[in-house]
Design a protein around this motif. Structure first.
Motif, PDB file in Angstrom:
ATOM      1  N   MET A   1       0.842  -1.181   0.000  1.00  0.00           N
ATOM      2  CA  MET A   1       0.000   0.000   0.000  1.00  0.00           C
ATOM      3  C   MET A   1       0.885   1.242   0.000  1.00  0.00           C
ATOM      4  O   MET A   1       1.899   1.290   0.682  1.00  0.00           O
ATOM      5  CB  MET A   1      -0.893  -0.050   1.227  1.00  0.00           C
ATOM      6  CG  MET A   1      -1.864   1.077   1.311  1.00  0.00           C
ATOM      7  SD  MET A   1      -3.109   0.742   2.574  1.00  0.00           S
ATOM      8  CE  MET A   1      -4.474   1.451   1.762  1.00  0.00           C
ATOM      9  N   ASN A   2       0.482   2.252  -0.740  1.00  0.00           N
ATOM     10  CA  ASN A   2       1.260   3.483  -0.832  1.00  0.00           C
ATOM     11  C   ASN A   2       1.155   4.299   0.453  1.00  0.00           C
ATOM     12  O   ASN A   2       0.101   4.395   1.064  1.00  0.00           O
ATOM     13  CB  ASN A   2       0.772   4.338  -2.000  1.00  0.00           C
ATOM     14  CG  ASN A   2       1.087   3.706  -3.330  1.00  0.00           C
ATOM     15  OD1 ASN A   2       1.986   2.891  -3.431  1.00  0.00           O
ATOM     16  ND2 ASN A   2       0.327   4.063  -4.349  1.00  0.00           N
ATOM     17  N   LYS A   3       2.276   4.910   0.814  1.00  0.00           N
ATOM     18  CA  LYS A   3       2.301   5.816   1.970  1.00  0.00           C
ATOM     19  C   LYS A   3       1.620   7.124   1.571  1.00  0.00           C
ATOM     20  O   LYS A   3       1.834   7.625   0.468  1.00  0.00           O
ATOM     21  CB  LYS A   3       3.757   6.066   2.363  1.00  0.00           C
ATOM     22  CG  LYS A   3       3.914   6.942   3.571  1.00  0.00           C
ATOM     23  CD  LYS A   3       5.379   7.157   3.906  1.00  0.00           C
ATOM     24  CE  LYS A   3       5.475   8.164   5.030  1.00  0.00           C
ATOM     25  NZ  LYS A   3       6.824   8.577   5.296  1.00  0.00           N
ATOM     26  N   PRO A   4       0.784   7.695   2.455  1.00  0.00           N
ATOM     27  CA  PRO A   4       0.138   8.974   2.125  1.00  0.00           C
ATOM     28  C   PRO A   4       1.183  10.061   1.863  1.00  0.00           C
ATOM     29  O   PRO A   4       2.231  10.092   2.505  1.00  0.00           O
ATOM     30  CB  PRO A   4      -0.667   9.314   3.373  1.00  0.00           C
ATOM     31  CG  PRO A   4      -0.723   8.074   4.183  1.00  0.00           C
ATOM     32  CD  PRO A   4       0.437   7.218   3.779  1.00  0.00           C
ATOM     33  N   MET A   5       0.864  10.948   0.928  1.00  0.00           N
ATOM     34  CA  MET A   5       1.762  12.057   0.625  1.00  0.00           C
ATOM     35  C   MET A   5       1.844  12.988   1.823  1.00  0.00           C
ATOM     36  O   MET A   5       0.850  13.259   2.481  1.00  0.00           O
ATOM     37  CB  MET A   5       1.254  12.817  -0.595  1.00  0.00           C
ATOM     38  CG  MET A   5       2.176  13.861  -1.096  1.00  0.00           C
ATOM     39  SD  MET A   5       1.567  14.517  -2.672  1.00  0.00           S
ATOM     40  CE  MET A   5       2.814  15.714  -3.000  1.00  0.00           C
TER      41      MET A   5
END
Length: 85
Positions: A1-5
């Protein structure tokens, strides 16, 4: 899962935080309000601040403004989200 910006030139400002917008940013004097959203994301984030009182600007009456994270501090002036370096 991508880390939040996250912003890189200041720490994230939590939603619902009571803030003071620095004097000179939207009015000659500082104004206060509540962070209610993010208006843009880049190396700095822009935050939507719902103001406590309407302000009259060159664009007319405004109840909210978009403010970069480095121009915000806590309402009591004791906390800011700028990086220490």
């Amino acid at each position: 899962m991508n880390k939040p910006m996250e912003p890189t030139l200041h720490k994230p400002v939590p939603m619902g935080t009571r803030v003071k917008v620095q004097a000179g940013y939207v009015k000659p004097e500082a104004v206060t309000g509540t962070v209610i959203g993010v208006s843009f994301m880049h190396v700095v984030f822009g935050y939507i601040v719902l103001l406590d009182h309407e302000i009259d600007t060159e664009f007319g009456i405004q109840r909210g403004v978009s403010v970069i994270g480095t121009a915000l501090e806590s309402e009591d002036g004791l906390t800011h989200w700028r990086l220490s370096q």
